[in-house]
Every structure is written in structure tokens, then in C-alpha cells.
Design a protein around this motif. Structure first.
Motif, PDB file in Angstrom:
ATOM      1  N   LEU A 108      16.928  30.470 -17.808  1.00 44.18           N
ATOM      2  CA  LEU A 108      15.549  30.376 -18.285  1.00 44.18           C
ATOM      3  C   LEU A 108      15.491  29.823 -19.703  1.00 44.18           C
ATOM      4  O   LEU A 108      14.587  29.038 -20.040  1.00 44.18           O
ATOM      5  CB  LEU A 108      14.884  31.749 -18.215  1.00 44.18           C
ATOM      6  CG  LEU A 108      14.650  32.301 -16.800  1.00 44.18           C
ATOM      7  CD1 LEU A 108      14.133  33.736 -16.867  1.00 44.18           C
ATOM      8  CD2 LEU A 108      13.673  31.421 -16.036  1.00 44.18           C
ATOM      9  N   ARG A 109      16.447  30.227 -20.524  1.00 42.32           N
ATOM     10  CA  ARG A 109      16.476  29.697 -21.889  1.00 42.32           C
ATOM     11  C   ARG A 109      16.731  28.192 -21.883  1.00 42.32           C
ATOM     12  O   ARG A 109      16.103  27.442 -22.634  1.00 42.32           O
ATOM     13  CB  ARG A 109      17.540  30.414 -22.708  1.00 42.32           C
ATOM     14  CG  ARG A 109      17.159  31.842 -23.108  1.00 42.32           C
ATOM     15  CD  ARG A 109      18.264  32.515 -23.886  1.00 42.32           C
ATOM     16  NE  ARG A 109      18.562  31.804 -25.129  1.00 42.32           N
ATOM     17  CZ  ARG A 109      19.619  32.075 -25.891  1.00 42.32           C
ATOM     18  NH1 ARG A 109      20.478  33.007 -25.515  1.00 42.32           N
ATOM     19  NH2 ARG A 109      19.820  31.403 -27.014  1.00 42.32           N
ATOM     20  N   LEU A 110      17.649  27.750 -21.026  1.00 45.99           N
ATOM     21  CA  LEU A 110      17.915  26.309 -20.942  1.00 45.99           C
ATOM     22  C   LEU A 110      16.684  25.553 -20.461  1.00 45.99           C
ATOM     23  O   LEU A 110      16.367  24.467 -20.967  1.00 45.99           O
ATOM     24  CB  LEU A 110      19.091  26.046 -19.997  1.00 45.99           C
ATOM     25  CG  LEU A 110      20.491  26.312 -20.539  1.00 45.99           C
ATOM     26  CD1 LEU A 110      21.531  25.986 -19.476  1.00 45.99           C
ATOM     27  CD2 LEU A 110      20.749  25.502 -21.808  1.00 45.99           C
ATOM     28  N   ALA A 111      15.978  26.114 -19.482  1.00 42.88           N
ATOM     29  CA  ALA A 111      14.765  25.464 -18.986  1.00 42.88           C
ATOM     30  C   ALA A 111      13.740  25.323 -20.100  1.00 42.88           C
ATOM     31  O   ALA A 111      13.082  24.275 -20.239  1.00 42.88           O
ATOM     32  CB  ALA A 111      14.179  26.260 -17.813  1.00 42.88           C
ATOM     33  N   ALA A 112      13.583  26.373 -20.912  1.00 39.40           N
ATOM     34  CA  ALA A 112      12.627  26.316 -22.016  1.00 39.40           C
ATOM     35  C   ALA A 112      13.024  25.265 -23.042  1.00 39.40           C
ATOM     36  O   ALA A 112      12.180  24.525 -23.560  1.00 39.40           O
ATOM     37  CB  ALA A 112      12.516  27.691 -22.681  1.00 39.40           C
ATOM     38  N   VAL A 113      14.320  25.172 -23.346  1.00 35.83           N
ATOM     39  CA  VAL A 113      14.793  24.175 -24.309  1.00 35.83           C
ATOM     40  C   VAL A 113      14.544  22.769 -23.774  1.00 35.83           C
ATOM     41  O   VAL A 113      14.077  21.877 -24.506  1.00 35.83           O
ATOM     42  CB  VAL A 113      16.290  24.384 -24.617  1.00 35.83           C
ATOM     43  CG1 VAL A 113      16.836  23.215 -25.428  1.00 35.83           C
ATOM     44  CG2 VAL A 113      16.488  25.686 -25.386  1.00 35.83           C
ATOM     45  N   ASP A 120      15.082  21.486  -9.210  1.00 37.78           N
ATOM     46  CA  ASP A 120      14.109  20.553  -9.800  1.00 37.78           C
ATOM     47  C   ASP A 120      13.572  20.985 -11.158  1.00 37.78           C
ATOM     48  O   ASP A 120      12.535  20.504 -11.607  1.00 37.78           O
ATOM     49  CB  ASP A 120      12.929  20.306  -8.845  1.00 37.78           C
ATOM     50  CG  ASP A 120      13.306  19.417  -7.681  1.00 37.78           C
ATOM     51  OD1 ASP A 120      14.245  18.605  -7.839  1.00 37.78           O
ATOM     52  OD2 ASP A 120      12.680  19.531  -6.618  1.00 37.78           O
ATOM     53  N   PHE A 121      14.276  21.911 -11.822  1.00 40.12           N
ATOM     54  CA  PHE A 121      13.895  22.259 -13.189  1.00 40.12           C
ATOM     55  C   PHE A 121      14.504  21.275 -14.189  1.00 40.12           C
ATOM     56  O   PHE A 121      14.109  21.244 -15.344  1.00 40.12           O
ATOM     57  CB  PHE A 121      14.354  23.685 -13.535  1.00 40.12           C
ATOM     58  CG  PHE A 121      13.478  24.759 -12.956  1.00 40.12           C
ATOM     59  CD1 PHE A 121      12.470  25.339 -13.711  1.00 40.12           C
ATOM     60  CD2 PHE A 121      13.650  25.177 -11.648  1.00 40.12           C
ATOM     61  CE1 PHE A 121      11.661  26.328 -13.177  1.00 40.12           C
ATOM     62  CE2 PHE A 121      12.846  26.170 -11.098  1.00 40.12           C
ATOM     63  CZ  PHE A 121      11.843  26.746 -11.872  1.00 40.12           C
ATOM     64  N   ALA A 122      15.489  20.509 -13.749  1.00 38.56           N
ATOM     65  CA  ALA A 122      16.155  19.542 -14.620  1.00 38.56           C
ATOM     66  C   ALA A 122      16.617  18.359 -13.793  1.00 38.56           C
ATOM     67  O   ALA A 122      16.683  18.416 -12.559  1.00 38.56           O
ATOM     68  CB  ALA A 122      17.344  20.192 -15.330  1.00 38.56           C
ATOM     69  N   VAL A 166       9.474  20.271 -12.045  1.00 40.94           N
ATOM     70  CA  VAL A 166       8.832  21.579 -12.154  1.00 40.94           C
ATOM     71  C   VAL A 166       8.345  21.844 -13.577  1.00 40.94           C
ATOM     72  O   VAL A 166       7.321  22.511 -13.777  1.00 40.94           O
ATOM     73  CB  VAL A 166       9.808  22.695 -11.712  1.00 40.94           C
ATOM     74  CG1 VAL A 166       9.222  24.076 -11.972  1.00 40.94           C
ATOM     75  CG2 VAL A 166      10.138  22.540 -10.232  1.00 40.94           C
ATOM     76  N   LEU A 167       9.055  21.311 -14.558  1.00 41.78           N
ATOM     77  CA  LEU A 167       8.745  21.614 -15.959  1.00 41.78           C
ATOM     78  C   LEU A 167       7.861  20.577 -16.619  1.00 41.78           C
ATOM     79  O   LEU A 167       7.472  20.750 -17.779  1.00 41.78           O
ATOM     80  CB  LEU A 167      10.047  21.735 -16.767  1.00 41.78           C
ATOM     81  CG  LEU A 167      10.990  22.872 -16.389  1.00 41.78           C
ATOM     82  CD1 LEU A 167      12.252  22.802 -17.244  1.00 41.78           C
ATOM     83  CD2 LEU A 167      10.306  24.212 -16.565  1.00 41.78           C
ATOM     84  N   ARG A 168       7.558  19.508 -15.919  1.00 48.53           N
ATOM     85  CA  ARG A 168       6.833  18.423 -16.580  1.00 48.53           C
ATOM     86  C   ARG A 168       5.366  18.772 -16.770  1.00 48.53           C
ATOM     87  O   ARG A 168       4.646  19.054 -15.824  1.00 48.53           O
ATOM     88  CB  ARG A 168       6.957  17.138 -15.776  1.00 48.53           C
ATOM     89  CG  ARG A 168       8.324  16.513 -15.937  1.00 48.53           C
ATOM     90  CD  ARG A 168       8.394  15.185 -15.228  1.00 48.53           C
ATOM     91  NE  ARG A 168       9.771  14.718 -15.203  1.00 48.53           N
ATOM     92  CZ  ARG A 168      10.339  14.147 -14.169  1.00 48.53           C
ATOM     93  NH1 ARG A 168       9.653  13.974 -13.056  1.00 48.53           N
ATOM     94  NH2 ARG A 168      11.588  13.746 -14.233  1.00 48.53           N
TER      95      ARG A 168
END
Length: 239
Positions: free
Chosen positions: A16-21, A55-57, A70-72
Motif C-alpha cells: 500500500l505504501r508503494l502504491a501511494a508513492v 493493475d496498480f502499477a 487503478v491509481l490513475r
């Protein structure tokens, strides 16, 4: 007050931290991810591979990892990573001087996004806020940034009626006069924060001191505000 769960799952927390970064700061290499998390490169690679799978990265042409579908959403400005590098050493000093947790955040549209936190060592403390998103008009750092903007711009930002724009503008005028914003349990019961904008045009950034409300003392506001202002100026100088 949100504290780390007693039975937290470290691998989930790391992912989750990596996704936020990725969402807030932009591209990462495996070595960057390992350094941020304090883990081996092989661990960072596995975490990033799982984010890609869900699909988070995804990887760009330079083999760097970037935010996936997912994060866009509206992205934070590119200089956020530079702001973080400049700010963290000063946040560490501010935490030592105040014995409270300090934070760096950026404001994008009507959101205040926490980019970094430096936790204090007290047993009762506000935890790491990195990756969290709060309404800008409620967060202390968010209001400090909004107070630097033209009033017509603020009205346009809140023209849907969900927020009383005129009441907010009155509060922002007071924030502008005093040089800091106070969030006394507006976003979380038991947490009080004082925020100040970082005077730079590169990115709409702010810093804050967060503490358990039980330790907040109004008489210390001038002291805390002075430390925030000095720290914000030094961060801007280093940028």
C-alpha cells in the motif's frame, strides 16, 4: 486517532505504501522502492510485480514502475519528489524540537495528500500519515495552502455547494493573517494539527505538526507556529 493495527500485515502495508508513492510522486525503480521501505531489492521486486499484476502499477519504456490504471487520477505535480527530498531532513529536526509527529503534504485540487511523516518517539503519538488523503479545507496544511490562493479560485473550487465557500473564505483570511491553520479534531477525533504553507511556486506544499489533542496547549501556538514558519522557509530555500 488512527494507529497502526496491532496485528498489521507487513507485506500489505509495504504494498500500500508503494502504491501511494507511485500515485503521488511518480516513477520508481526497484532500488528506490527497496530504499523507501527498508527491504531487500528482491522483496521490493516481488511487491512491485504484484502491484503490476493487479493493475496498480506498470512499467514504462525505461523499466521504471509507474502508477497503473487503478491509481490513475489527477496526479500530483512532478516536483513532489524534490519537495520530499528537501523537506524530510527539516521535518526530522522539527520533530526533535517539538517531540511531536510532523508531516509534509501537497494540495491537488480540493485534496490534501500526505507525502511524508516523521513520527515522534512518545508512546502516545500520531502515526505515519504517508499516503493518506484528506479534504483540503479541513486539513491544517490544506487550509494553509488554500489561504495563499486568490479568493475567486477558492470559490470556483467549491462551487458545488458541498462546502460553505463564504465561511471557508473567512477562515482562510484569518489563516492568512496569522500565518498558520489549526485543525482541532476536524478530521479525526483526538488529533490536533497546526499547518503552514511552504513558500514555493514549484508545488502547492505545506508542513504540519500533529499531536494527540490531550497534549495540545493553546498557549504554545505562537511557539509551534514560529517553528513551522522557520522550517517552511528553510525547505523553500533548499528547493
Amino acid at each position: 486517532m488512527q494507529n497502526k493495527p496491532t496485528y498489521g500485515i507487513q507485506s500489505v502495508d509495504h504494498a500500500l505504501r508503494l502504491a501511494a508513492v507511485l500515485q503521488q510522486e511518480g516513477p520508481l525503480r526497484v532500488s528506490d522502492a527497496a530504499e523507501r521501505l527498508g527491504v531487500a531489492r528482491s522483496t521490493a521486486h516481488r511487491l512491485l510485480a504484484m502491484l503490476v499484476y493487479r493493475d496498480f502499477a506498470e512499467q514504462d519504456e525505461d523499466r521504471r514502475y509507474v502508477a497503473g490504471p487503478v491509481l490513475r487520477r489527477p496526479a500530483a505535480p512532478e516536483p513532489v519528489a524534490d519537495l520530499r527530498r528537501a523537506a524530510v531532513p527539516h521535518l526530522q529536526e522539527l520533530t526533535e524540537r517539538t517531540a511531536e509527529t510532523t508531516n509534509l503534504l501537497v494540495v491537488v485540487d480540493d485534496e490534501a495528500r500526505f507525502v511524508a511523516s516523521v513520527e515522534c518517539e512518545q508512546v502516545l503519538r500520531v502515526g505515519d500519515r504517508g499516503g493518506r488523503v484528506l479534504p483540503a479545507h479541513l486539513a491544517s496544511g490544506g487550509r494553509a495552502v488554500l489561504a495563499t490562493r486568490d479568493e475567486a479560485e477558492v470559490r470556483a473550487l467549491y462551487d458545488d455547494g458541498a462546502v460553505d465557500a463564504e465561511a471557508l473564505l473567512r477562515d482562510l483570511r484569518r489563516t492568512r493573517r496569522q500565518g498558520f491553520a489549526l485543525n482541532d479534531q476536524r478530521t479525526e477525533t483526538g488529533v490536533t494539527a497546526i499547518g503552514a504553507a511552504v513558500p514555493t511556486t514549484a508545488v502547492a506544499g505545506a508542513i504540519s505538526i500533529s499531536m494527540p489533542t490531550a497534549r495540545y496547549r493553546r498557549a504554545r501556538l505562537p511557539e509551534w507556529a514560529g517553528l513551522l514558519a522557520d522550517t517552511a522557509r528553510r525547505i523553500a530555500r533548499d528547493l
